[in-house]
Design an enzyme around this catalytic site. Structure first.
Site, short mmCIF file in Angstrom:
data_model
loop_
_atom_site.label_atom_id
_atom_site.label_comp_id
_atom_site.label_asym_id
_atom_site.label_seq_id
_atom_site.Cartn_x
_atom_site.Cartn_y
_atom_site.Cartn_z
N ARG A 1 -107.16 35.25 92.30
CA ARG A 1 -106.33 34.38 92.72
C ARG A 1 -105.80 34.67 94.24
O ARG A 1 -105.57 33.77 95.05
CB ARG A 1 -105.26 34.72 91.72
CG ARG A 1 -105.11 33.97 90.56
CD ARG A 1 -103.76 33.57 89.73
NE ARG A 1 -103.02 34.88 89.71
CZ ARG A 1 -102.89 35.43 88.65
NH1 ARG A 1 -103.52 35.01 87.33
NH2 ARG A 1 -102.25 36.73 88.66
N TYR B 1 -114.87 47.40 75.13
CA TYR B 1 -115.89 47.33 76.69
C TYR B 1 -116.70 46.05 76.27
O TYR B 1 -116.62 45.23 77.07
CB TYR B 1 -116.65 48.53 76.52
CG TYR B 1 -117.54 48.64 77.91
CD1 TYR B 1 -116.64 48.88 78.83
CD2 TYR B 1 -119.03 48.14 77.85
CE1 TYR B 1 -117.64 48.66 80.15
CE2 TYR B 1 -119.67 48.29 78.82
CZ TYR B 1 -119.11 48.80 80.07
OH TYR B 1 -119.64 48.62 81.36
N LYS C 1 -116.28 42.70 78.54
CA LYS C 1 -117.55 42.47 79.49
C LYS C 1 -118.10 40.94 79.11
O LYS C 1 -118.48 40.19 79.80
CB LYS C 1 -118.70 43.20 79.29
CG LYS C 1 -118.50 44.60 80.13
CD LYS C 1 -118.08 44.41 81.33
CE LYS C 1 -118.19 45.79 82.36
NZ LYS C 1 -117.61 45.83 83.49
N VAL D 1 -126.58 52.45 83.53
CA VAL D 1 -127.06 52.77 84.89
C VAL D 1 -126.54 54.30 85.05
O VAL D 1 -125.68 54.79 84.32
CB VAL D 1 -126.08 52.18 85.96
CG1 VAL D 1 -126.45 52.48 87.45
CG2 VAL D 1 -126.18 50.53 85.72
N1 LIG Z 1 -122.81 52.86 84.40
C1 LIG Z 1 -123.20 51.98 83.69
O1 LIG Z 1 -124.26 52.05 82.61
C2 LIG Z 1 -122.75 50.31 83.68
C3 LIG Z 1 -123.77 49.68 83.22
C4 LIG Z 1 -123.29 48.13 83.25
C5 LIG Z 1 -122.07 47.82 83.69
N2 LIG Z 1 -121.34 48.66 84.22
C6 LIG Z 1 -120.33 48.23 85.19
O2 LIG Z 1 -120.23 48.75 86.30
C7 LIG Z 1 -118.81 49.18 86.97
C8 LIG Z 1 -118.83 50.31 87.82
O3 LIG Z 1 -119.30 51.38 86.83
P1 LIG Z 1 -119.74 52.91 87.13
O4 LIG Z 1 -121.05 53.19 85.99
O5 LIG Z 1 -120.27 52.99 88.69
O6 LIG Z 1 -118.56 53.69 87.00
P2 LIG Z 1 -117.94 54.99 87.63
O7 LIG Z 1 -118.89 55.75 88.23
O8 LIG Z 1 -117.09 55.74 86.40
O9 LIG Z 1 -116.82 54.41 88.65
C9 LIG Z 1 -115.95 53.66 88.35
C10 LIG Z 1 -115.01 53.31 89.57
O10 LIG Z 1 -114.05 52.43 89.35
C11 LIG Z 1 -112.61 52.95 89.60
N3 LIG Z 1 -111.57 52.68 88.91
C12 LIG Z 1 -111.59 52.91 87.63
N4 LIG Z 1 -109.99 52.63 86.95
C13 LIG Z 1 -109.59 51.99 87.85
C14 LIG Z 1 -108.33 51.60 88.20
N5 LIG Z 1 -107.80 51.41 87.42
N6 LIG Z 1 -108.36 51.11 89.53
C15 LIG Z 1 -108.77 51.24 90.46
N7 LIG Z 1 -109.97 51.76 90.38
C16 LIG Z 1 -110.56 52.37 89.35
C17 LIG Z 1 -112.98 54.45 89.87
O11 LIG Z 1 -112.29 55.21 90.72
P3 LIG Z 1 -110.92 56.18 90.29
O12 LIG Z 1 -111.27 56.83 89.10
O13 LIG Z 1 -110.87 57.03 91.41
O14 LIG Z 1 -110.05 54.93 90.05
C18 LIG Z 1 -114.61 54.36 90.34
O15 LIG Z 1 -114.63 54.29 91.75
C19 LIG Z 1 -117.86 49.01 85.63
O16 LIG Z 1 -117.38 47.88 85.72
C20 LIG Z 1 -118.89 49.17 84.70
O17 LIG Z 1 -118.31 48.67 83.37
C21 LIG Z 1 -121.63 50.15 84.32
#
Ligand SMILES: NC(=O)c1ccc[n+]([C@@H]2O[C@H](COP(=O)([O-])OP(=O)(O)OC[C@H]3O[C@@H](n4cnc5c(N)ncnc54)[C@H](OP(=O)(O)O)[C@@H]3O)[C@@H](O)[C@H]2O)c1
Length: 263
Positions: free
Chosen positions: A123, A155, A159, A188
Protein backbone atom coordinates in the site's frame (compact mmCIF):
# COMPACT_ATOMS: atom_id res chain seq x y z
CA UNK A 1 12.57 10.58 -11.04
CA UNK A 2 14.13 10.15 -14.48
CA UNK A 3 13.47 6.65 -15.78
CA UNK A 4 17.16 5.94 -16.33
CA UNK A 5 18.06 6.57 -12.65
CA UNK A 6 19.39 3.60 -10.67
CA UNK A 7 16.48 1.56 -9.26
CA UNK A 8 15.73 1.92 -5.55
CA UNK A 9 15.03 -1.46 -3.97
CA UNK A 10 13.42 -1.93 -0.59
CA UNK A 11 14.30 -5.37 0.76
CA UNK A 12 12.85 -6.67 4.02
CA UNK A 13 14.66 -9.27 6.08
CA UNK A 14 17.89 -8.16 4.43
CA UNK A 15 20.28 -8.44 7.37
CA UNK A 16 21.10 -12.07 6.57
CA UNK A 17 20.08 -15.15 4.62
CA UNK A 18 18.08 -14.79 1.43
CA UNK A 19 17.30 -11.08 1.90
CA UNK A 20 20.96 -10.17 2.24
CA UNK A 21 21.81 -12.24 -0.84
CA UNK A 22 19.08 -10.47 -2.82
CA UNK A 23 20.39 -7.07 -1.69
CA UNK A 24 23.91 -8.00 -2.70
CA UNK A 25 22.78 -9.37 -6.08
CA UNK A 26 20.61 -6.34 -6.89
CA UNK A 27 23.26 -3.96 -5.57
CA UNK A 28 25.76 -5.67 -7.84
CA UNK A 29 23.63 -4.67 -10.83
CA UNK A 30 23.50 -1.02 -9.75
CA UNK A 31 20.38 -0.91 -7.55
CA UNK A 32 20.42 1.37 -4.53
CA UNK A 33 19.23 -0.88 -1.71
CA UNK A 34 17.34 -0.16 1.51
CA UNK A 35 17.76 -3.00 3.99
CA UNK A 36 15.08 -3.67 6.62
CA UNK A 37 15.18 -5.94 9.71
CA UNK A 38 14.78 -5.64 13.48
CA UNK A 39 18.30 -6.11 14.82
CA UNK A 40 19.90 -2.70 14.19
CA UNK A 41 23.49 -3.78 14.86
CA UNK A 42 23.33 -6.73 12.50
CA UNK A 43 21.55 -4.65 9.87
CA UNK A 44 24.16 -1.88 10.05
CA UNK A 45 26.87 -4.51 9.64
CA UNK A 46 25.12 -5.86 6.54
CA UNK A 47 24.74 -2.38 5.02
CA UNK A 48 28.37 -1.60 5.85
CA UNK A 49 29.53 -4.79 4.14
CA UNK A 50 27.57 -3.94 0.99
CA UNK A 51 28.93 -0.39 0.95
CA UNK A 52 32.45 -1.82 1.23
CA UNK A 53 31.63 -3.68 -2.01
CA UNK A 54 30.70 -0.44 -3.73
CA UNK A 55 26.92 -0.81 -3.33
CA UNK A 56 24.77 2.16 -2.27
CA UNK A 57 23.04 0.72 0.79
CA UNK A 58 21.06 2.19 3.68
CA UNK A 59 19.50 0.51 6.70
CA UNK A 60 16.13 0.87 8.41
CA UNK A 61 15.81 -1.08 11.66
CA UNK A 62 12.16 -1.76 12.38
CA UNK A 63 9.87 -4.55 13.50
CA UNK A 64 7.61 -5.01 10.49
CA UNK A 65 4.82 -6.22 12.75
CA UNK A 66 4.46 -2.71 14.21
CA UNK A 67 1.45 -0.94 12.67
CA UNK A 68 3.49 2.12 11.58
CA UNK A 69 6.40 0.10 10.15
CA UNK A 70 5.52 0.67 6.49
CA UNK A 71 5.45 4.45 6.95
CA UNK A 72 8.81 4.37 8.75
CA UNK A 73 10.38 2.23 6.05
CA UNK A 74 9.07 4.39 3.23
CA UNK A 75 10.26 7.58 4.95
CA UNK A 76 13.68 6.03 5.46
CA UNK A 77 13.93 4.99 1.79
CA UNK A 78 12.87 8.44 0.59
CA UNK A 79 15.40 10.10 2.85
CA UNK A 80 18.23 7.84 1.69
CA UNK A 81 17.54 7.60 -2.04
CA UNK A 82 13.98 8.54 -3.08
CA UNK A 83 10.79 6.71 -4.07
CA UNK A 84 11.23 2.89 -4.13
CA UNK A 85 10.91 1.30 -7.57
CA UNK A 86 11.32 -2.28 -6.33
CA UNK A 87 9.80 -3.83 -3.19
CA UNK A 88 10.95 -7.26 -2.02
CA UNK A 89 8.78 -8.65 0.78
CA UNK A 90 11.20 -11.23 2.15
CA UNK A 91 11.26 -10.98 5.98
CA UNK A 92 9.99 -14.15 7.59
CA UNK A 93 10.15 -16.71 10.32
CA UNK A 94 9.24 -20.38 10.01
CA UNK A 95 7.59 -21.79 13.12
CA UNK A 96 7.08 -25.53 13.19
CA UNK A 97 4.55 -27.38 15.33
CA UNK A 98 2.10 -30.26 15.27
CA UNK A 99 -1.44 -29.26 14.32
CA UNK A 100 -2.67 -29.57 17.93
CA UNK A 101 0.12 -27.26 19.09
CA UNK A 102 -0.45 -24.63 16.42
CA UNK A 103 -1.86 -21.86 18.58
CA UNK A 104 -3.91 -18.85 17.55
CA UNK A 105 -0.92 -16.71 18.53
CA UNK A 106 1.42 -18.66 16.23
CA UNK A 107 -1.01 -18.32 13.33
CA UNK A 108 -1.54 -14.60 14.02
CA UNK A 109 2.20 -13.88 14.22
CA UNK A 110 2.93 -15.79 11.04
CA UNK A 111 0.14 -14.20 9.01
CA UNK A 112 1.08 -10.82 10.43
CA UNK A 113 4.68 -11.00 9.20
CA UNK A 114 4.13 -12.85 5.92
CA UNK A 115 0.87 -11.26 4.78
CA UNK A 116 -0.20 -8.15 6.72
CA UNK A 117 3.26 -6.51 6.77
CA UNK A 118 3.82 -7.10 3.01
CA UNK A 119 0.35 -5.72 2.27
CA UNK A 120 1.11 -2.58 4.28
CA UNK A 121 4.35 -2.06 2.35
CA UNK A 122 2.55 -2.68 -0.93
CA UNK A 123 0.00 0.00 0.00
CA UNK A 124 2.85 2.37 0.83
CA UNK A 125 4.79 1.96 -2.44
CA UNK A 126 1.92 1.55 -4.93
CA UNK A 127 0.98 5.23 -5.36
CA UNK A 128 4.56 6.10 -6.37
CA UNK A 129 4.79 3.13 -8.75
CA UNK A 130 1.41 3.93 -10.31
CA UNK A 131 2.51 7.49 -10.88
CA UNK A 132 5.66 6.26 -12.61
CA UNK A 133 3.71 3.50 -14.39
CA UNK A 134 6.67 1.33 -13.44
CA UNK A 135 7.78 -0.83 -10.55
CA UNK A 136 8.30 -4.38 -9.32
CA UNK A 137 6.85 -6.03 -6.23
CA UNK A 138 8.17 -9.44 -5.21
CA UNK A 139 6.93 -11.67 -2.42
CA UNK A 140 9.48 -14.22 -1.22
CA UNK A 141 7.01 -17.08 -0.85
CA UNK A 142 8.06 -20.74 -0.87
CA UNK A 143 7.20 -24.13 -2.26
CA UNK A 144 5.17 -24.19 0.99
CA UNK A 145 2.99 -21.64 -0.83
CA UNK A 146 2.33 -24.21 -3.55
CA UNK A 147 2.20 -27.54 -1.72
CA UNK A 148 1.67 -28.83 1.82
CA UNK A 149 4.47 -29.57 4.26
CA UNK A 150 3.77 -31.36 7.58
CA UNK A 151 4.20 -29.65 10.97
CA UNK A 152 4.04 -26.20 9.37
CA UNK A 153 0.32 -25.36 9.32
CA UNK A 154 0.75 -21.68 10.12
CA UNK A 155 3.74 -21.22 7.79
CA UNK A 156 2.21 -23.15 4.91
CA UNK A 157 -1.07 -21.24 5.26
CA UNK A 158 0.80 -17.92 5.32
CA UNK A 159 2.90 -18.80 2.28
CA UNK A 160 -0.21 -19.87 0.34
CA UNK A 161 -1.72 -16.51 1.31
CA UNK A 162 1.40 -14.72 0.01
CA UNK A 163 1.04 -16.49 -3.32
CA UNK A 164 -2.67 -15.62 -3.50
CA UNK A 165 -1.98 -11.99 -2.65
CA UNK A 166 0.62 -11.86 -5.43
CA UNK A 167 -1.73 -13.40 -7.99
CA UNK A 168 -4.51 -10.95 -7.16
CA UNK A 169 -2.17 -7.95 -7.21
CA UNK A 170 -0.65 -9.09 -10.51
CA UNK A 171 -4.09 -9.05 -12.09
CA UNK A 172 -4.91 -5.67 -10.54
CA UNK A 173 -1.80 -3.68 -11.42
CA UNK A 174 0.04 -5.74 -14.04
CA UNK A 175 -1.43 -3.68 -16.87
CA UNK A 176 -0.26 -0.46 -15.20
CA UNK A 177 3.43 -1.15 -15.71
CA UNK A 178 3.89 -2.85 -12.34
CA UNK A 179 5.25 -6.38 -12.24
CA UNK A 180 4.26 -8.64 -9.35
CA UNK A 181 6.00 -11.92 -8.58
CA UNK A 182 5.77 -14.60 -5.92
CA UNK A 183 9.15 -16.32 -5.90
CA UNK A 184 9.05 -19.84 -4.47
CA UNK A 185 12.27 -21.60 -3.45
CA UNK A 186 12.40 -24.99 -1.75
CA UNK A 187 14.59 -25.37 1.34
CA UNK A 188 17.44 -22.83 1.34
CA UNK A 189 20.59 -23.06 3.47
CA UNK A 190 19.94 -20.20 5.95
CA UNK A 191 19.43 -19.64 9.69
CA UNK A 192 15.70 -20.49 9.37
CA UNK A 193 16.50 -23.92 7.96
CA UNK A 194 19.31 -24.68 10.38
CA UNK A 195 17.21 -23.58 13.37
CA UNK A 196 14.29 -25.73 12.16
CA UNK A 197 16.63 -28.72 11.76
CA UNK A 198 17.94 -28.18 15.30
CA UNK A 199 14.39 -27.95 16.68
CA UNK A 200 13.30 -31.16 14.98
CA UNK A 201 16.47 -32.95 16.17
CA UNK A 202 15.82 -31.77 19.73
CA UNK A 203 12.35 -33.39 19.62
CA UNK A 204 13.46 -36.74 18.17
CA UNK A 205 16.23 -39.32 18.10
CA UNK A 206 18.21 -37.81 15.28
CA UNK A 207 20.81 -35.14 14.63
CA UNK A 208 20.42 -31.66 13.18
CA UNK A 209 22.73 -32.69 10.32
CA UNK A 210 20.50 -35.66 9.49
CA UNK A 211 17.38 -33.48 9.51
CA UNK A 212 19.15 -30.87 7.37
CA UNK A 213 20.08 -33.58 4.84
CA UNK A 214 16.51 -34.87 4.83
CA UNK A 215 15.23 -31.34 4.13
CA UNK A 216 17.66 -30.98 1.22
CA UNK A 217 16.44 -34.31 -0.16
CA UNK A 218 12.85 -32.98 -0.17
CA UNK A 219 13.83 -30.34 -2.71
CA UNK A 220 13.00 -31.40 -6.25
CA UNK A 221 16.47 -30.29 -7.29
CA UNK A 222 17.83 -32.85 -4.78
CA UNK A 223 19.96 -30.43 -2.76
CA UNK A 224 19.70 -27.25 -0.70
CA UNK A 225 19.25 -24.00 -2.58
CA UNK A 226 21.89 -21.42 -1.71
CA UNK A 227 20.85 -17.84 -0.89
CA UNK A 228 22.98 -16.42 -3.71
CA UNK A 229 21.00 -18.54 -6.19
CA UNK A 230 17.77 -16.86 -5.06
CA UNK A 231 19.44 -13.47 -5.49
CA UNK A 232 20.64 -14.39 -8.97
CA UNK A 233 17.18 -15.65 -9.95
CA UNK A 234 15.60 -12.37 -8.88
CA UNK A 235 18.14 -10.37 -10.87
CA UNK A 236 17.30 -12.55 -13.87
CA UNK A 237 13.53 -12.10 -13.39
CA UNK A 238 13.93 -8.34 -13.23
CA UNK A 239 16.09 -8.34 -16.33
CA UNK A 240 14.11 -10.71 -18.53
CA UNK A 241 10.44 -10.95 -17.50
CA UNK A 242 8.06 -8.28 -18.74
CA UNK A 243 5.23 -9.62 -16.53
CA UNK A 244 4.64 -11.64 -13.23
CA UNK A 245 3.59 -13.89 -11.42
CA UNK A 246 4.34 -17.21 -9.52
CA UNK A 247 7.87 -18.43 -10.15
CA UNK A 248 9.11 -21.69 -8.68
CA UNK A 249 12.84 -22.02 -8.10
CA UNK A 250 12.71 -25.66 -7.04
CA UNK A 251 12.59 -26.85 -10.63
CA UNK A 252 15.33 -27.47 -13.10
CA UNK A 253 15.22 -25.03 -14.75
CA UNK A 254 13.18 -22.65 -12.54
CA UNK A 255 9.85 -21.75 -14.16
CA UNK A 256 6.49 -20.06 -13.79
CA UNK A 257 4.22 -22.59 -12.09
CA UNK A 258 1.31 -22.57 -14.51
CA UNK A 259 -0.33 -20.65 -17.28
CA UNK A 260 -0.68 -17.33 -15.50
CA UNK A 261 -3.63 -15.16 -16.39
CA UNK A 262 -2.67 -12.02 -18.23
CA UNK A 263 -3.36 -8.85 -16.29
N1 LIG B 1 15.26 -20.76 4.21
C1 LIG B 1 14.39 -21.45 3.50
O1 LIG B 1 14.48 -22.69 3.38
C2 LIG B 1 13.28 -20.73 2.80
C3 LIG B 1 12.60 -21.40 1.78
C4 LIG B 1 11.57 -20.76 1.11
C5 LIG B 1 11.21 -19.49 1.48
N2 LIG B 1 11.87 -18.85 2.49
C6 LIG B 1 11.43 -17.51 2.87
O2 LIG B 1 12.48 -16.60 2.58
C7 LIG B 1 12.41 -15.50 3.48
C8 LIG B 1 13.78 -15.27 4.12
O3 LIG B 1 14.14 -16.43 4.84
P1 LIG B 1 15.63 -16.75 5.31
O4 LIG B 1 15.77 -18.21 5.22
O5 LIG B 1 16.59 -15.87 4.63
O6 LIG B 1 15.50 -16.36 6.84
P2 LIG B 1 16.60 -15.80 7.89
O7 LIG B 1 17.97 -16.10 7.46
O8 LIG B 1 16.14 -16.27 9.23
O9 LIG B 1 16.37 -14.21 7.79
C9 LIG B 1 15.14 -13.66 8.15
C10 LIG B 1 15.22 -12.16 7.99
O10 LIG B 1 13.96 -11.57 8.34
C11 LIG B 1 14.15 -10.58 9.35
N3 LIG B 1 12.96 -10.51 10.20
C12 LIG B 1 12.36 -11.52 10.87
N4 LIG B 1 11.28 -11.06 11.54
C13 LIG B 1 11.20 -9.72 11.29
C14 LIG B 1 10.33 -8.69 11.70
N5 LIG B 1 9.31 -8.92 12.55
N6 LIG B 1 10.53 -7.43 11.25
C15 LIG B 1 11.56 -7.16 10.41
N7 LIG B 1 12.42 -8.11 9.98
C16 LIG B 1 12.25 -9.37 10.41
C17 LIG B 1 15.41 -11.07 10.10
O11 LIG B 1 16.09 -10.06 10.81
P3 LIG B 1 15.80 -9.76 12.38
O12 LIG B 1 15.68 -11.07 13.07
O13 LIG B 1 16.93 -8.89 12.83
O14 LIG B 1 14.51 -9.00 12.37
C18 LIG B 1 16.26 -11.54 8.93
O15 LIG B 1 16.88 -10.44 8.29
C19 LIG B 1 11.31 -15.84 4.48
O16 LIG B 1 10.11 -15.20 4.11
C20 LIG B 1 11.16 -17.34 4.34
O17 LIG B 1 9.87 -17.78 4.68
C21 LIG B 1 12.90 -19.44 3.14
Amino acid sequence: MPTNAAPISLITGASRGIGFAIARALGGTGHRVVLVARDAARLDQAAHLLRSEGIQASACAVNLREPNAAELVLASARKAFGEPTVLINNAGTAPSAKAESTSDAMLDETLDLHVRAPLRLIRAVLPGMKQLRSGTIIQLASTAGLRGFPFTLAYTAAKHAMVGLSRALHLEVGNRGIRVFAVCPGFVDTDITREAAAQVAARGKTTADAVFAAMAAQNRIGRMHQPFEVGAAIVQLLKTQPSGCVYELDRNPPAFVDEEQSP
